[in-house]
Design an enzyme around this catalytic site. Structure first.
Site, PDB file in Angstrom:
ATOM      1  N   CYS A  31      -0.755 -10.302  19.611  1.00 34.22           N
ATOM      2  CA  CYS A  31      -1.735  -9.707  18.569  1.00 34.22           C
ATOM      3  C   CYS A  31      -0.848 -10.236  17.579  1.00 34.22           C
ATOM      4  O   CYS A  31       0.155  -9.817  17.250  1.00 34.22           O
ATOM      5  CB  CYS A  31      -1.896  -8.354  18.731  1.00 34.22           C
ATOM      6  SG  CYS A  31      -2.580  -7.765  17.242  1.00 34.22           S
ATOM      7  N   CYS A  75      -0.249  -7.418  14.848  1.00 36.87           N
ATOM      8  CA  CYS A  75       1.242  -6.601  15.063  1.00 36.87           C
ATOM      9  C   CYS A  75       2.238  -7.731  15.212  1.00 36.87           C
ATOM     10  O   CYS A  75       3.453  -7.295  15.479  1.00 36.87           O
ATOM     11  CB  CYS A  75       1.321  -5.384  15.890  1.00 36.87           C
ATOM     12  SG  CYS A  75       0.048  -5.707  17.399  1.00 36.87           S
ATOM     13  N   LYS A 102      -6.349   5.864   8.881  1.00 36.88           N
ATOM     14  CA  LYS A 102      -5.309   5.213   8.716  1.00 36.88           C
ATOM     15  C   LYS A 102      -5.257   4.365   7.537  1.00 36.88           C
ATOM     16  O   LYS A 102      -6.422   3.707   7.440  1.00 36.88           O
ATOM     17  CB  LYS A 102      -4.806   4.482  10.229  1.00 36.88           C
ATOM     18  CG  LYS A 102      -3.601   3.641  10.017  1.00 36.88           C
ATOM     19  CD  LYS A 102      -3.230   2.772  11.230  1.00 36.88           C
ATOM     20  CE  LYS A 102      -2.374   1.757  10.995  1.00 36.88           C
ATOM     21  NZ  LYS A 102      -1.947   0.842  11.981  1.00 36.88           N
ATOM     22  N   CYS A 112      -5.935  -5.118  22.027  1.00 32.64           N
ATOM     23  CA  CYS A 112      -4.426  -4.713  21.606  1.00 32.64           C
ATOM     24  C   CYS A 112      -4.482  -3.103  21.263  1.00 32.64           C
ATOM     25  O   CYS A 112      -5.451  -2.475  20.522  1.00 32.64           O
ATOM     26  CB  CYS A 112      -4.365  -5.437  20.037  1.00 32.64           C
ATOM     27  SG  CYS A 112      -3.142  -4.498  19.049  1.00 32.64           S
ATOM     28  N   HIS A 126      -4.462  -2.237  17.318  1.00 27.10           N
ATOM     29  CA  HIS A 126      -5.550  -2.815  16.390  1.00 27.10           C
ATOM     30  C   HIS A 126      -7.003  -2.734  17.074  1.00 27.10           C
ATOM     31  O   HIS A 126      -7.843  -2.983  16.442  1.00 27.10           O
ATOM     32  CB  HIS A 126      -5.582  -3.981  15.795  1.00 27.10           C
ATOM     33  CG  HIS A 126      -4.176  -4.144  14.909  1.00 27.10           C
ATOM     34  ND1 HIS A 126      -2.883  -4.161  15.387  1.00 27.10           N
ATOM     35  CD2 HIS A 126      -3.918  -3.973  13.663  1.00 27.10           C
ATOM     36  CE1 HIS A 126      -1.766  -4.313  14.354  1.00 27.10           C
ATOM     37  NE2 HIS A 126      -2.562  -3.932  13.274  1.00 27.10           N
ATOM     38  N   HIS A 184       3.789   1.666   2.625  1.00 26.48           N
ATOM     39  CA  HIS A 184       5.001   1.012   2.109  1.00 26.48           C
ATOM     40  C   HIS A 184       5.874   1.735   1.201  1.00 26.48           C
ATOM     41  O   HIS A 184       7.093   1.981   1.168  1.00 26.48           O
ATOM     42  CB  HIS A 184       4.818  -0.227   1.477  1.00 26.48           C
ATOM     43  CG  HIS A 184       3.945  -1.339   2.285  1.00 26.48           C
ATOM     44  ND1 HIS A 184       2.914  -2.140   2.087  1.00 26.48           N
ATOM     45  CD2 HIS A 184       4.336  -1.805   3.753  1.00 26.48           C
ATOM     46  CE1 HIS A 184       2.568  -2.917   3.110  1.00 26.48           C
ATOM     47  NE2 HIS A 184       3.394  -2.721   4.151  1.00 26.48           N
ATOM     48  N   LYS A 186      -3.643  -2.247   5.829  1.00 28.04           N
ATOM     49  CA  LYS A 186      -4.297  -3.318   4.951  1.00 28.04           C
ATOM     50  C   LYS A 186      -5.407  -3.891   6.012  1.00 28.04           C
ATOM     51  O   LYS A 186      -6.287  -4.174   5.257  1.00 28.04           O
ATOM     52  CB  LYS A 186      -3.158  -4.557   4.973  1.00 28.04           C
ATOM     53  CG  LYS A 186      -2.108  -4.353   3.773  1.00 28.04           C
ATOM     54  CD  LYS A 186      -0.947  -5.274   4.036  1.00 28.04           C
ATOM     55  CE  LYS A 186      -0.103  -4.850   5.461  1.00 28.04           C
ATOM     56  NZ  LYS A 186       1.169  -5.399   5.482  1.00 28.04           N
ATOM     57  N   HIS A 209       0.819  -1.051   0.017  1.00 21.06           N
ATOM     58  CA  HIS A 209       0.034  -0.069  -0.051  1.00 21.06           C
ATOM     59  C   HIS A 209       0.827   1.297  -0.027  1.00 21.06           C
ATOM     60  O   HIS A 209       2.090   1.042   0.066  1.00 21.06           O
ATOM     61  CB  HIS A 209      -1.159  -0.036   1.329  1.00 21.06           C
ATOM     62  CG  HIS A 209      -0.239  -0.079   2.554  1.00 21.06           C
ATOM     63  ND1 HIS A 209       0.448   0.781   3.229  1.00 21.06           N
ATOM     64  CD2 HIS A 209      -0.480  -1.122   3.540  1.00 21.06           C
ATOM     65  CE1 HIS A 209       0.791   0.477   4.263  1.00 21.06           C
ATOM     66  NE2 HIS A 209       0.374  -0.581   4.603  1.00 21.06           N
TER      67      HIS A 209
HETATM   68  N1  MSP Z   1       7.651  -6.332   8.897  1.00 23.85           N
HETATM   69  C1  MSP Z   1       7.243  -5.324   9.970  1.00 23.85           C
HETATM   70  C2  MSP Z   1       8.790  -4.366  10.019  1.00 23.85           C
HETATM   71  C3  MSP Z   1       9.837  -5.365  10.337  1.00 23.85           C
HETATM   72  S1  MSP Z   1      11.240  -4.208  10.265  1.00 23.85           S
HETATM   73  C4  MSP Z   1      12.350  -5.542  10.897  1.00 23.85           C
HETATM   74  C5  MSP Z   1       6.274  -4.433   9.696  1.00 23.85           C
HETATM   75  N2  MSP Z   1       5.682  -4.559   8.473  1.00 23.85           N
HETATM   76  S2  MSP Z   1       4.410  -3.644   7.899  1.00 23.85           S
HETATM   77  O1  MSP Z   1       4.419  -4.008   6.518  1.00 23.85           O
HETATM   78  O2  MSP Z   1       3.313  -3.778   8.584  1.00 23.85           O
HETATM   79  O3  MSP Z   1       5.141  -2.231   7.763  1.00 23.85           O
HETATM   80  C6  MSP Z   1       6.244  -1.673   7.146  1.00 23.85           C
HETATM   81  C7  MSP Z   1       6.505  -0.365   7.158  1.00 23.85           C
HETATM   82  O4  MSP Z   1       5.584   0.405   6.626  1.00 23.85           O
HETATM   83  C8  MSP Z   1       6.559   0.149   8.710  1.00 23.85           C
HETATM   84  O5  MSP Z   1       7.607   0.763   8.692  1.00 23.85           O
HETATM   85  C9  MSP Z   1       5.323   0.930   8.933  1.00 23.85           C
HETATM   86  O6  MSP Z   1       5.380   1.927   9.894  1.00 23.85           O
HETATM   87  C10 MSP Z   1       4.955   1.566   7.615  1.00 23.85           C
HETATM   88  N3  MSP Z   1       3.512   1.903   7.390  1.00 23.85           N
HETATM   89  C11 MSP Z   1       2.399   0.773   7.441  1.00 23.85           C
HETATM   90  N4  MSP Z   1       1.591   1.632   7.246  1.00 23.85           N
HETATM   91  C12 MSP Z   1       1.943   3.083   6.812  1.00 23.85           C
HETATM   92  C13 MSP Z   1       1.259   4.276   6.360  1.00 23.85           C
HETATM   93  N5  MSP Z   1      -0.122   4.504   6.229  1.00 23.85           N
HETATM   94  N6  MSP Z   1       1.841   5.304   6.354  1.00 23.85           N
HETATM   95  C14 MSP Z   1       3.282   5.287   6.151  1.00 23.85           C
HETATM   96  N7  MSP Z   1       3.845   4.173   6.745  1.00 23.85           N
HETATM   97  C15 MSP Z   1       3.258   3.197   7.160  1.00 23.85           C
HETATM   98  O7  MSP Z   1       5.823  -3.508  10.350  1.00 23.85           O
END
Ligand code: MSP
Length: 508
Positions: free
Chosen positions: A135, A138, A302, A152, A155, A30, A305, A27
């Protein structure tokens, strides 16, 4: 650690993003994180440093296993398919990562086991019994006091109660060390506000951490006791060293990482947990954990996913010039704060600041050189008055403070001044030496803009450089007279198409 373990790494820069869970499609959050890291990485390359930029996918754990089951695939088949989408995201967004790591790679698994072993042998990992809330969204263990109204805290969902044999890491032992480390180093966590958050949570108490699971097997097996798999966060964090080939040459060259860029929801994991693991394993700590804000949907929700409100960054790349998207995201949101994604604002910035300001300046300069000098940049003298308006030191400072939005604003201010300069100097009325000096100065300014913008909009910068029959080189060469050639420049180049508001009809 001795000098050969990374103390003599002047001129190197190692930056990482969090590795993404590929349980669903990428998304825009990322994409935003990779973009911020990319801008910083590209800037350091412009400074002449040797950069290593790591991103990737976090492929173990219960969440992935359950998603695979739902998709009717084995976990490995599932992550093989899903991780390709994150690789594709990097390609479409022009992310200049040097490596894309997957935690299912053999070499990563070997390193994760080696570090676990090392800490076990040191006596900081012991076998016990875990009972408590977990959870899965997370992938985090909570204590009863972490929960909000029994749910949690991230979430707002009911946690599962986990009761199983587990290895524990003596995290509690590192409380004072972490508290001191946060204060000792000004740049340990940026922005500064995040330091207080972590310190307050630490002061409330720190318990040992469960670092293995026995109720499922999709993870890194614990050496010597393979009915346990490592807790996914331990395995995941270790990617930052396995990604630079720990303990081999590349690790010795690039570690400690200069910047781990992450979202605000995982600061605890990257400071308290990660730093303690490194300390226990006798490895240096990273320099800066850099925290960006969240990209929210226009209504302020927010975008994640689990909330179902997502903008597909690949579709966004299909629809718009990716440099306009990159520009919009960095320019619109002060780094560190949350931002609201708005297509109409993206279009507005594309049409005004990019098409009008950057695009017009480039085309005015190219057209003037073509019409008044047969397309050849004349030799001339630089007009220092306009050159002085590009405050490179100020831009460097903004980068040092991770104020990406301000660095970009400063460059764009120079673009405006350059357009103004043409209006005032009226080159179409000039001739002889005066004209040559002016055209030469304008070509140097356009080249300087291309170089400065290349961290933010690399494809656009390449187009400008190509039209000038040159290449984007390093920052120190701008205005040096070394980069422009005597080849005939292009008479125009299309950098940004204006977007009509109707184009906005498609919603993401
Ligand atoms: N897999 C773990 C991270 C492990 S690092 C050793 C994780 N994955 S995640 O897919 O949930 O998130 C990946 C990154 O995207 C994180 O830094 C998270 O904060 C960021 N984001 C997730 N949603 C976001 C937004 N809506 N906006 C900006 N960044 C966000 O956490």
């Amino acid at each position: 650690m001795g000098k050969k373990d990374g103390a003599s790494n002047k001129g190197k820069f190692y930056i990482t993003t969090a590795i993404d869970y590929p349980n669903a499609d990428p998304h825009i959050g990322h994409a935003y994180e990779k973009l911020c890291a990319d801008v910083i990485a590209r800037w350091h390359r412009l400074l002449g440093e040797e950069v290593f930029f790591l991103t990737g996918t976090d492929e173990h754990g219960l969440k992935i296993m359950r998603s695979a089951q739902k998709a009717g695939l084995t976990p490995k088949e599932f992550v093989d398919k899903q991780s390709l989408k994150f690789v594709e995201l990097c390609r479409r967004w022009n992310i200049s990562n040097n490596r894309f790591i997957r935690t299912t790679e053999e070499e990563h698994i070997r390193v994760a086991q080696e570090i676990f072993n090392k800490i076990y042998k040191k006596g900081d990992i012991y076998l016990g019994q875990y009972v408590g809330p977990y959870c899965t969204d997370c992938e985090t263990f909570y204590t009863e006091k972490d929960l909000k109204n029994g749910l949690c805290p991230v979430h707002a969902k009911k946690c599962e109660i986990v009761k199983e044999e587990s290895y524990f890491f003596k995290l509690s032992k590192y409380k004072e060390f972490i508290l001191e480390y946060i204060d000792k180093r000004d740049d340990s966590i940026k922005p500064d506000g995040k330091k207080e958050e972590i310190k307050n949570r630490l002061k409330a108490g720190l318990e040992d951490l469960s670092v293995s699971r026995t109720s499922f097997d999709w993870g890194v097996p614990v050496p010597k006791n393979p009915k346990h798999v490592q807790y996914v966060w331990i395995d995941a964090l270790i990617n930052y060293i396995s990604g630079v080939d720990y303990p081999k040459e590349r690790f010795r060259k690039f570690w400690p990482a200069d910047v781990h860029i992450i979202g605000k929801d995982i600061v605890w994991h990257h400071t308290v947990i990660w730093w303690s693991i490194l300390k226990a394993a006798g490895i240096k700590l990273p320099k800066t954990v850099l925290v960006h804000g969240f990209i929210l949907s226009e209504g302020g929700e927010k975008m994640s996913k689990s909330s179902g409100k997502v903008i597909n960054p690949i579709e966004l790349a299909d629809k718009y010039n990716i440099d306009a998207v990159r520009y919009y995201l960095i320019r619109e949101t002060p780094f560190g704060e949350d931002g609201y994604f708005s297509e109409s604002k993206l279009i507005e910035r594309n049409n005004t600041e990019l098409a009008n300001d950057v695009g017009n300046f480039a085309n005015r300069v190219l057209a003037l050189i073509s019409q008044k000098s047969q397309g050849v940049i004349p030799k001339g003298e630089l007009d220092r008055e306009i050159v002085a308006k590009l405050n490179i030191e100020k831009i460097k400072k903004h980068f040092e403070r991770f104020e990406l939005h301000l660095a970009l604003a400063e460059i764009m201010g120079f673009v405006k001044q350059c357009n103004q300069y043409i209006n005032e100097k009226e080159p179409w009325k000039k001739s002889g030496v005066e004209l040559n000096n002016l055209l030469y100065t304008l070509a140097e300014c356009l080249y300087a803009i291309a170089v400065m913008l290349s961290a933010f909009m690399p494809a656009t910068s390449d187009k400008i450089a190509k039209a000038l029959k040159t290449e984007v080189a390093s920052l120190k060469d701008i205005f040096s007279g070394k980069c422009l050639t005597q080849s005939k420049v292009e008479s125009r180049c299309i950098l940004f198409e204006k977007i009509l508001a109707d184009n906005k009809a498609k919603t993401f």
